[in-house]
Design an enzyme around this catalytic site. Structure first.
Site, PDB file in Angstrom:
ATOM      1  NE  ARG A 131     -46.881  24.801 -24.808  1.00  0.00           N
ATOM      2  CZ  ARG A 131     -46.931  24.512 -24.582  1.00  0.00           C
ATOM      3  NH1 ARG A 131     -47.801  23.168 -23.779  1.00  0.00           N
ATOM      4  NH2 ARG A 131     -45.446  23.455 -23.069  1.00  0.00           N
TER       5      ARG A 131
ATOM      6  CB  SER B 249     -50.056  17.083 -21.272  1.00  0.00           C
ATOM      7  OG  SER B 249     -50.027  17.248 -23.109  1.00  0.00           O
TER       8      SER B 249
ATOM      9  CE  LYS C 105     -41.233  16.014 -19.857  1.00  0.00           C
ATOM     10  NZ  LYS C 105     -42.397  16.249 -21.249  1.00  0.00           N
TER      11      LYS C 105
ATOM     12  CG  HIS D  41     -49.881  17.632 -28.220  1.00  0.00           C
ATOM     13  ND1 HIS D  41     -50.636  17.081 -26.580  1.00  0.00           N
ATOM     14  CD2 HIS D  41     -49.311  17.549 -28.515  1.00  0.00           C
ATOM     15  CE1 HIS D  41     -49.541  16.703 -26.124  1.00  0.00           C
ATOM     16  NE2 HIS D  41     -48.588  17.804 -27.003  1.00  0.00           N
TER      17      HIS D  41
END
Ligand code: PNS
Length: 162
Positions: free
Chosen positions: A90, A128, A41, A17
């Site tokens: 990514r 994460s 979440k 990040h």
């Protein structure tokens, strides 16, 4: 004044990040890191904790600030007079969801462009979710997160266990 929003859960923030934030800061006059209240979440850290961890990492970056946000991302972006939303990409596996979100956001608010940025290749496998999983199982995540996040992870996981 060109402003970009970099939204995310940041539960917790990773070096990936931060790499994206540094890249975005080179392209925009102002970058606002927007820490989301994401009801879907289940987060390890509260929004306030995630924001504090982010703010600690942004010290010294004069054109970048972090704030929490609720509601529609495009509404928040308009309020901040932003012209772009930054998202990190990514791998191809990220693409499908990101593409859908970008097109939906464009449909909701055509004036805001989504810009995808790739973190340094050494961070392409860092997420994460994996950081939390490894930390929970006693693994070493120091290579993937800033030192203060590593400390906060250990503390939060200990508190959860007790
Ligand atoms: O780090 P994440 O969890 O991938 O971030 C997802 C986030 C917070 C960017 C996304 O869930 C979001 O934009 N939430 C705000 C609500 C919203 O605008 N939803 C419509 C998206 S098309």
């Amino acid at each position: 004044m060109r402003t970009a929003i970099y939204p995310g859960s940041f539960d917790p923030l990773t070096n990936g990040h931060l790499d994206v934030i540094e890249r975005a800061a080179k392209l925009f006059d102002r970058v606002i890191v927007a820490v989301a209240h994401n009801e879907e979440k289940k987060a390890l850290f509260t929004v306030a904790q995630r924001l504090a961890l982010m703010q600690h990492s942004l010290r010294g970056m004069k054109t970048v600030r972090a704030t929490a946000f609720e509601g529609l991302l495009v509404d928040f972006a308009c309020k901040q007079k932003a012209c772009a939303i930054i998202r990190g990409l990514r791998a191809v596996s990220d693409f499908e969801f990101e593409f859908q979100m970008a097109l939906m956001n464009r449909r909701l608010e055509g004036r805001i462009e989504t810009i995808f940025m790739m973190p340094r290749d050494t961070y392409t496998f860092v997420s994460s979710r994996l950081v939390k999983e490894i930390a929970k199982l006693g693994g070493d995540v120091r290579a993937f997160v800033p030192a203060h996040v590593n400390v906060a992870l250990a503390k939060q996981l200990r508190a959860r266990r007790d």
